[in-house]
Design a protein around this motif. Structure first.
Motif, PDB file in Angstrom:
ATOM      1  N   VAL A 327       1.039  -1.348   0.060  1.00 26.93           N
ATOM      2  CA  VAL A 327       0.076   0.091   0.061  1.00 26.93           C
ATOM      3  C   VAL A 327       0.790   1.166   0.001  1.00 26.93           C
ATOM      4  N   ARG A 328       2.070   1.316   0.729  1.00 26.18           N
ATOM      5  CA  ARG A 328       2.852   2.442   0.906  1.00 26.18           C
ATOM      6  C   ARG A 328       3.538   2.634  -0.481  1.00 26.18           C
ATOM      7  N   ALA A 329       3.780   1.396  -1.074  1.00 31.64           N
ATOM      8  CA  ALA A 329       4.297   1.863  -2.361  1.00 31.64           C
ATOM      9  C   ALA A 329       3.666   2.270  -3.519  1.00 31.64           C
ATOM     10  N   GLU A 330       2.444   1.914  -3.316  1.00 29.47           N
ATOM     11  CA  GLU A 330       1.339   2.394  -4.309  1.00 29.47           C
ATOM     12  C   GLU A 330       0.965   3.629  -4.134  1.00 29.47           C
ATOM     13  N   LEU A 331       0.723   4.176  -2.629  1.00 31.20           N
ATOM     14  CA  LEU A 331      -0.005   5.521  -2.747  1.00 31.20           C
ATOM     15  C   LEU A 331       1.170   6.683  -2.133  1.00 31.20           C
ATOM     16  N   ARG A 332       2.337   6.335  -1.761  1.00 29.20           N
ATOM     17  CA  ARG A 332       2.858   7.489  -1.208  1.00 29.20           C
ATOM     18  C   ARG A 332       3.121   8.468  -2.264  1.00 29.20           C
ATOM     19  N   GLY A 333       3.262   8.080  -3.660  1.00 28.32           N
ATOM     20  CA  GLY A 333       3.571   9.033  -4.605  1.00 28.32           C
ATOM     21  C   GLY A 333       2.228   9.572  -5.097  1.00 28.32           C
ATOM     22  N   ARG A 334       1.180   9.117  -4.807  1.00 28.43           N
ATOM     23  CA  ARG A 334       0.012   9.751  -5.151  1.00 28.43           C
ATOM     24  C   ARG A 334      -0.400  10.584  -4.233  1.00 28.43           C
ATOM     25  N   TYR A 335      -0.190  10.487  -2.924  1.00 25.69           N
ATOM     26  CA  TYR A 335      -0.628  11.340  -1.713  1.00 25.69           C
ATOM     27  C   TYR A 335       0.714  11.668  -1.132  1.00 25.69           C
ATOM     28  N   PRO A 336       1.615  12.495  -1.613  1.00 24.17           N
ATOM     29  CA  PRO A 336       3.042  12.840  -1.061  1.00 24.17           C
ATOM     30  C   PRO A 336       2.798  13.568   0.137  1.00 24.17           C
ATOM     31  N   ARG A 337       1.729  14.271   0.275  1.00 26.02           N
ATOM     32  CA  ARG A 337       1.705  15.256   1.661  1.00 26.02           C
ATOM     33  C   ARG A 337       1.278  14.546   2.869  1.00 26.02           C
ATOM     34  N   HIS A 338       1.008  13.147   2.795  1.00 23.32           N
ATOM     35  CA  HIS A 338       0.678  12.275   3.873  1.00 23.32           C
ATOM     36  C   HIS A 338       1.822  11.693   4.273  1.00 23.32           C
ATOM     37  N   ALA A 339       1.788  11.250   5.593  1.00 22.19           N
ATOM     38  CA  ALA A 339       2.919  10.392   6.098  1.00 22.19           C
ATOM     39  C   ALA A 339       2.766   8.864   5.423  1.00 22.19           C
ATOM     40  N   TRP A 340       3.849   8.481   5.279  1.00 16.24           N
ATOM     41  CA  TRP A 340       3.915   7.290   4.675  1.00 16.24           C
ATOM     42  C   TRP A 340       5.348   6.341   5.637  1.00 16.24           C
ATOM     43  N   PRO A 341       5.298   6.422   6.830  1.00 18.08           N
ATOM     44  CA  PRO A 341       6.649   5.792   7.500  1.00 18.08           C
ATOM     45  C   PRO A 341       6.742   4.441   7.283  1.00 18.08           C
ATOM     46  N   GLU A 342       7.962   4.179   7.357  1.00 17.91           N
ATOM     47  CA  GLU A 342       8.384   2.548   7.056  1.00 17.91           C
ATOM     48  C   GLU A 342       7.799   1.749   8.260  1.00 17.91           C
ATOM     49  N   ASP A 343       7.768   2.410   9.569  1.00 16.50           N
ATOM     50  CA  ASP A 343       7.288   1.641  10.832  1.00 16.50           C
ATOM     51  C   ASP A 343       5.961   2.217  11.067  1.00 16.50           C
ATOM     52  N   PRO A 344       4.880   1.524  10.635  1.00 18.55           N
ATOM     53  CA  PRO A 344       3.725   2.291  11.024  1.00 18.55           C
ATOM     54  C   PRO A 344       3.133   2.010  12.138  1.00 18.55           C
ATOM     55  N   THR A 345       3.862   1.428  13.019  1.00 18.05           N
ATOM     56  CA  THR A 345       3.289   1.018  14.530  1.00 18.05           C
ATOM     57  C   THR A 345       4.082   2.371  15.273  1.00 18.05           C
ATOM     58  N   ALA A 346       5.188   2.930  14.920  1.00 16.45           N
ATOM     59  CA  ALA A 346       5.630   4.260  15.847  1.00 16.45           C
ATOM     60  C   ALA A 346       4.485   5.095  15.647  1.00 16.45           C
ATOM     61  N   PRO A 347       4.252   5.750  16.902  1.00 14.79           N
ATOM     62  CA  PRO A 347       3.358   7.014  17.149  1.00 14.79           C
ATOM     63  C   PRO A 347       3.654   7.886  16.134  1.00 14.79           C
ATOM     64  N   SER A 348       2.462   8.234  15.405  1.00  8.18           N
ATOM     65  CA  SER A 348       2.528   9.620  14.347  1.00  8.18           C
ATOM     66  C   SER A 348       1.298  10.232  14.325  1.00  8.18           C
ATOM     67  N   ARG A 349       1.589  11.428  13.518  1.00  8.45           N
ATOM     68  CA  ARG A 349       0.145  12.286  13.560  1.00  8.45           C
ATOM     69  C   ARG A 349       0.009  11.980  12.065  1.00  8.45           C
ATOM     70  N   PRO A 350      -1.414  11.955  11.803  1.00  8.16           N
ATOM     71  CA  PRO A 350      -1.778  11.670  10.516  1.00  8.16           C
ATOM     72  C   PRO A 350      -1.428  13.198   9.621  1.00  8.16           C
TER      73      PRO A 350
END
Length: 350
Positions: A327-350
């Motif tokens: 999902v990250r590989a497919e969508l981070r280019g389409r939605y570059p303004r949104h966070a796509w961390p390699e470790d999604p279990t780490a606390p992050s803000r949307p």
């Protein structure tokens, strides 16, 4: 008829007329004509065949016994308000009997001849989609008098409203979003935890409506009052106190997600409550949330930033490992303004 065959001078006829006049001493008429006497004879012999015209001037009649009857076309009796029917026959293929012989009478005569079928009373019932409360006077199947009942019996009203609810079904009540949501949460609790969580199926709610809907029924008089009921408040009466206090913990209406939002849980399927959220809103969760005191894992509907479906899972650990990298590989280019961390279990803000 007898009079037509023998004539008004016939002694037996005159004797019968005098007898009827004597028996009708309290009849509210000053004179009993020979024609009415003939009708009275027929009416006393066949009170179930007394009949009133359905429409003024018409040829269709309703008999006291409940049978419909029609005059032949061109009959001189057409339009007469009341008839005492001596002879009528009915073809099984036809909806109404055919009147062969009858005498014209009036209502007073019909009342005397059919006195055994005269009923006076009050009626409070569900009829025609609403509560009907009326006083009536009926001669068998023929309604003579009908007027609104200004102050119907309260218990009778409650019974009529309950009957209406059972006939029309639960959609008669105003199921707004709060009421539907509460019912779905209760259904989930019943499925996941069993009794004493209440059964809120259609059959159960209709069967126990007098209990959980009692105060609202007791304050109502007609359908329109039921259509204004606060159903959510009424439903909560089904909950014993311990369950009422535990409801928000066991089946929370909303869940706090790592991004800080409180999102509504969809309990439409009591076997699989759903939480729909953007992938970014789930960053920081290692596992999907559980409810029902840890017995049920919420089914996550993970969405793209544009709120399009990305994945459906109750096993978030597995998704982070195997599904998220794709999902990250497919969508981070389409939605570059949104966070796509390699470790999604780490606390992050949307």
């Amino acid at each position: 008829m007898w009079r037509q065959q023998r004539g008004s001078g016939d002694r037996q006829w005159q004797t019968e007329v005098r007898r009827l006049r004597a028996e009708a001493g309290d009849w509210p008429r000053t004179e009993l004509t020979d024609d009415l006497a003939a009708g009275l004879v027929v009416g006393l012999a066949y009170p179930e065949r007394l009949a009133r015209v359905r429409q003024p001037g018409g040829t269709e009649y309703l008999m006291v016994g409940g049978t419909a009857a029609n005059l032949a076309p061109g009959s001189v009796l057409a339009g007469v308000a009341w008839l005492a029917i001596a002879v009528a026959d009915r073809d099984p293929r036809q909806p109404a009997a055919r009147i062969r012989s009858a005498a014209a009478i009036d209502e007073a005569t019909a009342r005397v001849a059919g006195a055994g079928h005269l009923v006076r009373g009050q009626e409070v019932a569900w009829s025609g989609g609403d509560v009907v409360a009326r006083e009536f006077e009926r001669l068998g199947a023929v309604t003579l008098v009908e007027r609104p009942l200004p102050d119907p019996d309260r218990d009778a009203l409650d019974r009529a409203l309950l009957e209406g609810l059972r006939r029309e079904g639960l959609p008669l009540l105003p199921w707004d979003r709060d009421a539907r949501g509460l019912r779905e949460r209760l259904a989930f609790c019943r499925h996941a935890l069993g009794a004493p969580w209440p059964d809120v199926s259609d059959d159960a709610l209709l069967r126990t409506a007098g209990e959980w809907l009692g105060p609202e029924l007791h304050a109502a008089r007609r359908r329109a009052d039921l259509e204004r009921v606060d159903v959510a408040t009424a439903l909560r009466r089904l909950l014993p106190w311990p369950q009422a206090a535990a409801l928000d913990r066991v089946a929370p209406e909303r869940l706090l997600v790592p991004g800080g939002s409180r999102l509504r849980v969809d309990y439409a399927d009591p076997q699989a409550p759903v939480l729909a959220l953007r992938v970014q809103e789930a960053f920081g969760w290692q596992r999907a949330p559980v409810i029902a005191d840890g017995r049920v894992t919420v089914l996550l509907h993970l969405l793209s930033p544009a709120r399009r479906p990305v994945a459906v899972t109750a096993d978030l650990e597995s998704f982070w490992r195997t599904g998220y990298p794709r999902v990250r590989a497919e969508l981070r280019g389409r939605y570059p303004r949104h966070a796509w961390p390699e470790d999604p279990t780490a606390p992050s803000r949307p």
